[in-house]
Design a protein around this motif. Structure first.
Motif, short mmCIF file in Angstrom:
data_model
loop_
_atom_site.label_atom_id
_atom_site.label_comp_id
_atom_site.label_asym_id
_atom_site.label_seq_id
_atom_site.Cartn_x
_atom_site.Cartn_y
_atom_site.Cartn_z
N SER A 112 2.37 72.28 32.65
CA SER A 112 3.33 73.01 33.47
C SER A 112 3.87 72.17 34.63
N TYR B 55 3.44 72.97 26.18
CA TYR B 55 3.86 73.91 27.21
C TYR B 55 5.31 74.37 27.01
N MET B 59 6.44 78.17 26.03
CA MET B 59 7.21 78.97 26.98
C MET B 59 8.52 79.45 26.35
N GLU B 82 -0.56 82.74 30.12
CA GLU B 82 0.50 83.30 29.28
C GLU B 82 0.70 84.80 29.57
N GLN B 85 2.50 85.07 33.00
CA GLN B 85 3.92 84.72 32.88
C GLN B 85 4.67 85.80 32.08
#
Lengths: 135, 135
Positions: A112, B55, B59, B82, B85
């Motif tokens: 990230s 990642y 995402m 996860e 988010q």
């Protein structure tokens, strides 16, 4: 400076004394909102509060925080959740970890762009990492 | 329906076969974006890709998902991230877990109004939970 310190509770308390030492270091820089994370009376059963109360309190603290510092050596669902929410609201995030038995940190953390990950071995290392990061 | 299935990789692969069974159930309802979570060739060392690539891919999938289903029995920092988010971007989230040795799920998950947590023992239980949740 308001500091949100995140570390494992129900995921396991093997590193509890290390959390206390990190909290002592953090207190040199500001107010640690989550000082109970180091409490020897809190076992992996968690706090004596309803889960919704814990959640609501911690989310208020997370929003009030200027920085989120976490110790991620013991995998913890709650710590991951806090990092994910913190990143979504634009908080500055530092993760501290020790390499144990060659275990690797989640790619969702190391990959990230919003999270800085620093490896340490001793509390002296942590002291130096925090000085560089917070000053 | 796009389904993002989240479960432990680097946190530990003890439940890998269960993840495969859950993925088979999920495929009755839509496309499982993260089918590799059940792959027997993926150990706790993780995938053969750079962490930033993992990642970024995950995402994108998380944003494309209509629903996030996770298996949270093995504590995992990445799964927590996860979920955090996913909740921040308003996704529908279901967490499945088995009670093992009396261990409790994080209050950040059970206490969150944005996450539904369902306990199961057998894959038949999972099948029923998913039917109620996804239909």
């Amino acid at each position: 400076m308001n500091i949100y310190f995140a570390a494992s509770i129900r995921g396991g308390r093997a590193d509890r004394e290390i959390y206390s030492s990190i909290i002592l270091e953090l207190k040199k820089y500001g107010k640690v909102l989550t000082e109970h994370i180091g409490d020897p009376n809190i076992s992996s059963s968690g706090e004596e509060m309803a889960d919704t109360e814990i959640y609501n309190r911690d989310m208020v603290w997370l929003k009030e925080a200027d920085v989120v510092i976490s110790e991620i050596t013991t995998p913890s669902l709650g710590v991951g959740y806090e990092i994910g929410q913190a990143e979504a609201i634009g908080k500055k995030i530092l993760c501290l970890y020790r390499e144990v038995d060659g275990k690797k940190v989640s790619a969702m953390i190391t990959g990230s762009p919003g999270v800085k990950v620093s490896r340490y071995e001793t509390i002296q290392d942590v002291s130096k990492i925090l000085e560089d990061y917070l000053k």
